[in-house]
Design an enzyme around this catalytic site. Structure first.
Site, PDB file in Angstrom:
ATOM      1  N   LEU A  33       0.813  -1.216   0.000  1.00  0.00           N
ATOM      2  CA  LEU A  33       0.000   0.000   0.000  1.00  0.00           C
ATOM      3  C   LEU A  33       0.847   1.267   0.000  1.00  0.00           C
ATOM      4  O   LEU A  33       1.920   1.314   0.583  1.00  0.00           O
ATOM      5  CB  LEU A  33      -0.932   0.000   1.222  1.00  0.00           C
ATOM      6  CG  LEU A  33      -1.889  -1.191   1.317  1.00  0.00           C
ATOM      7  CD1 LEU A  33      -2.782  -1.039   2.556  1.00  0.00           C
ATOM      8  CD2 LEU A  33      -2.754  -1.321   0.063  1.00  0.00           C
ATOM      9  N   GLY A  36      -1.734   6.428  -2.498  1.00  0.00           N
ATOM     10  CA  GLY A  36      -2.855   6.328  -3.445  1.00  0.00           C
ATOM     11  C   GLY A  36      -3.940   5.418  -2.895  1.00  0.00           C
ATOM     12  O   GLY A  36      -5.131   5.760  -2.914  1.00  0.00           O
ATOM     13  N   HIS A  37      -3.529   4.254  -2.376  1.00  0.00           N
ATOM     14  CA  HIS A  37      -4.509   3.348  -1.761  1.00  0.00           C
ATOM     15  C   HIS A  37      -5.168   4.022  -0.547  1.00  0.00           C
ATOM     16  O   HIS A  37      -6.385   3.934  -0.353  1.00  0.00           O
ATOM     17  CB  HIS A  37      -3.828   2.071  -1.267  1.00  0.00           C
ATOM     18  CG  HIS A  37      -3.212   1.226  -2.344  1.00  0.00           C
ATOM     19  ND1 HIS A  37      -1.859   1.030  -2.450  1.00  0.00           N
ATOM     20  CD2 HIS A  37      -3.775   0.510  -3.346  1.00  0.00           C
ATOM     21  CE1 HIS A  37      -1.608   0.222  -3.480  1.00  0.00           C
ATOM     22  NE2 HIS A  37      -2.745  -0.104  -4.043  1.00  0.00           N
ATOM     23  N   LYS A 151      -6.506   6.012 -11.468  1.00  0.00           N
ATOM     24  CA  LYS A 151      -5.209   5.499 -11.961  1.00  0.00           C
ATOM     25  C   LYS A 151      -5.401   4.317 -12.923  1.00  0.00           C
ATOM     26  O   LYS A 151      -4.681   4.195 -13.907  1.00  0.00           O
ATOM     27  CB  LYS A 151      -4.382   5.093 -10.738  1.00  0.00           C
ATOM     28  CG  LYS A 151      -3.264   4.113 -10.946  1.00  0.00           C
ATOM     29  CD  LYS A 151      -2.056   4.764 -11.580  1.00  0.00           C
ATOM     30  CE  LYS A 151      -0.816   3.912 -11.548  1.00  0.00           C
ATOM     31  NZ  LYS A 151      -0.957   2.574 -12.066  1.00  0.00           N
ATOM     32  N   ASP A 152      -6.348   3.437 -12.594  1.00  0.00           N
ATOM     33  CA  ASP A 152      -6.635   2.290 -13.460  1.00  0.00           C
ATOM     34  C   ASP A 152      -7.950   2.573 -14.186  1.00  0.00           C
ATOM     35  O   ASP A 152      -8.985   1.973 -13.898  1.00  0.00           O
ATOM     36  CB  ASP A 152      -6.714   1.009 -12.613  1.00  0.00           C
ATOM     37  CG  ASP A 152      -5.392   0.744 -11.925  1.00  0.00           C
ATOM     38  OD1 ASP A 152      -4.483   0.226 -12.568  1.00  0.00           O
ATOM     39  OD2 ASP A 152      -5.255   1.103 -10.736  1.00  0.00           O
ATOM     40  N   ARG A 189       4.164  -0.981  -8.041  1.00  0.00           N
ATOM     41  CA  ARG A 189       5.256  -1.404  -8.934  1.00  0.00           C
ATOM     42  C   ARG A 189       6.432  -0.437  -8.916  1.00  0.00           C
ATOM     43  O   ARG A 189       7.542  -0.810  -9.303  1.00  0.00           O
ATOM     44  CB  ARG A 189       4.740  -1.557 -10.369  1.00  0.00           C
ATOM     45  CG  ARG A 189       3.819  -2.750 -10.556  1.00  0.00           C
ATOM     46  CD  ARG A 189       3.522  -2.976 -12.020  1.00  0.00           C
ATOM     47  NE  ARG A 189       3.028  -4.326 -12.255  1.00  0.00           N
ATOM     48  CZ  ARG A 189       1.760  -4.687 -12.174  1.00  0.00           C
ATOM     49  NH1 ARG A 189       0.852  -3.792 -11.859  1.00  0.00           N
ATOM     50  NH2 ARG A 189       1.398  -5.933 -12.393  1.00  0.00           N
TER      51      ARG A 189
END
Ligand code: AMP
Length: 287
Positions: A33, A36-37, A151-152, A189
């Site tokens: 984490l 952002g999370h 983001k996704d 990542r």
């Protein structure tokens, strides 16, 4: 914070809380984490009585076994961060808990072009696995609201379509992308980037900002070609730099063609694959 490894325990607790009229917000993650999370948890906390996070590195959404193997795992640190963020409960199941042997959880949904373009083209099978796990986790948690990151963007669009096709009452909340000071979108990542690739990676955000500035005056094909070139010049290996309609995810050629335009990019930074996107145009009245 309560930590559940088994669905039954989490469901029993949530049933009691829901009977008391509490609203539930849910943020599924794969762990490692970062801020952002945690921003999803923070937004959920302002809108719901209870916030539930999950950490599950979902094997069915990895098309590359090496990527699954290398995915960072740091459960103790994650738990400490979630406690710090004031998350109420964490679901941290095993693979067998999510996919009980003998149970076929595959979804027979047709996402049209949504899961064929961009990530769908470069990561075959990824979205089928993603939709399956999100649906399974939603079945277990049964939240009022689902918090996912811009983001996704393609993932968010497909989950929105899945909820619509299933006739679900769950409200999907799009949460803004959290970035490092130099513009790089936070990602689990990023931990794996070499110093040289970490220095190159902000070119993704810079190239998207340049695309946003250029699109009103130029055709998308020219802007895209320049975006790809900028990423290559920075030492990255881009897979796509697409300018799309934010609903259909199909290409947009001119600024005037759509009220919701997003630039989406994927690039390899050494052996780490990064994705990002930026809204170029969004007309709230029309979306
Ligand atoms: P992941 O752990 O990568 O599967 O991400 C879990 C959730 O966090 C997804 O809804 C992501 O879109 C969201 N997320 C990941 N990175 C960010 C970020 N930098 N800003 C906002 N949300 C993010």
């Amino acid at each position: 914070m309560l930590v559940f490894k088994q669905a039954a325990g989490l469901q029993a607790w949530l049933d009691t809380e829901r009977r008391d009229g509490k609203t539930v917000g849910f943020a599924p993650t794969m762990g490692a984490l970062h801020q952002g999370h945690l921003s999803l948890i923070e937004i959920a906390k302002t809108e719901c009585d209870l916030t539930v996070a999950s950490i599950f590195v979902n094997p069915t959404q990895f098309n590359d076994p090496a990527d699954l193997e290398k995915y960072p795992r740091m459960p103790e640190q994650d738990i400490a961060l979630l406690i710090g963020a004031g998350c109420h409960a964490l679901f941290m199941p095993s693979v067998d808990e999510v996919y009980p042997p003998g149970l076929d959880l595959r979804l027979q949904l047709d996402f049209g072009p949504l899961d064929q373009v961009m990530e769908g083209k470069f990561r075959p099978g990824h979205f089928g696995g993603m939709a399956m796990v999100v649906n399974r986790l939603l079945d277990i948690v049964q939240p009022h609201r689902l918090y996912m990151g811009q983001k996704d963007f393609q993932q968010l669009t497909i989950v929105g379509d899945m909820l619509r096709q299933l006739g679900s009452a769950i409200q999907l909340v799009r949460c803004p992308t959290t970035r490092e000071a130099d513009g790089l979108a936070m990602s689990s990542r990023n931990l794996r980037l070499s110093p040289a690739m970490r220095a190159a990676a902000p070119a993704i955000y810079q190239s998207m900002q340049a695309a946003k500035a250029a699109l009103p005056g130029e055709p998308a094909s020219a802007v895209q070609a320049r975006g790809m070139e900028t990423l290559r010049a920075a030492g990255l290996d881009p897979e796509y730099f697409d300018i799309v309609d934010g609903h259909s995810l199909l290409p947009v050629e001119h600024y005037a063609d759509s009220n919701f335009i997003v630039v989406c990019a994927a690039a390899w930074a050494g052996d780490v694959r990064l994705i990002d996107n930026l809204v170029i145009k969004e007309n709230p009245a029309a979306t």
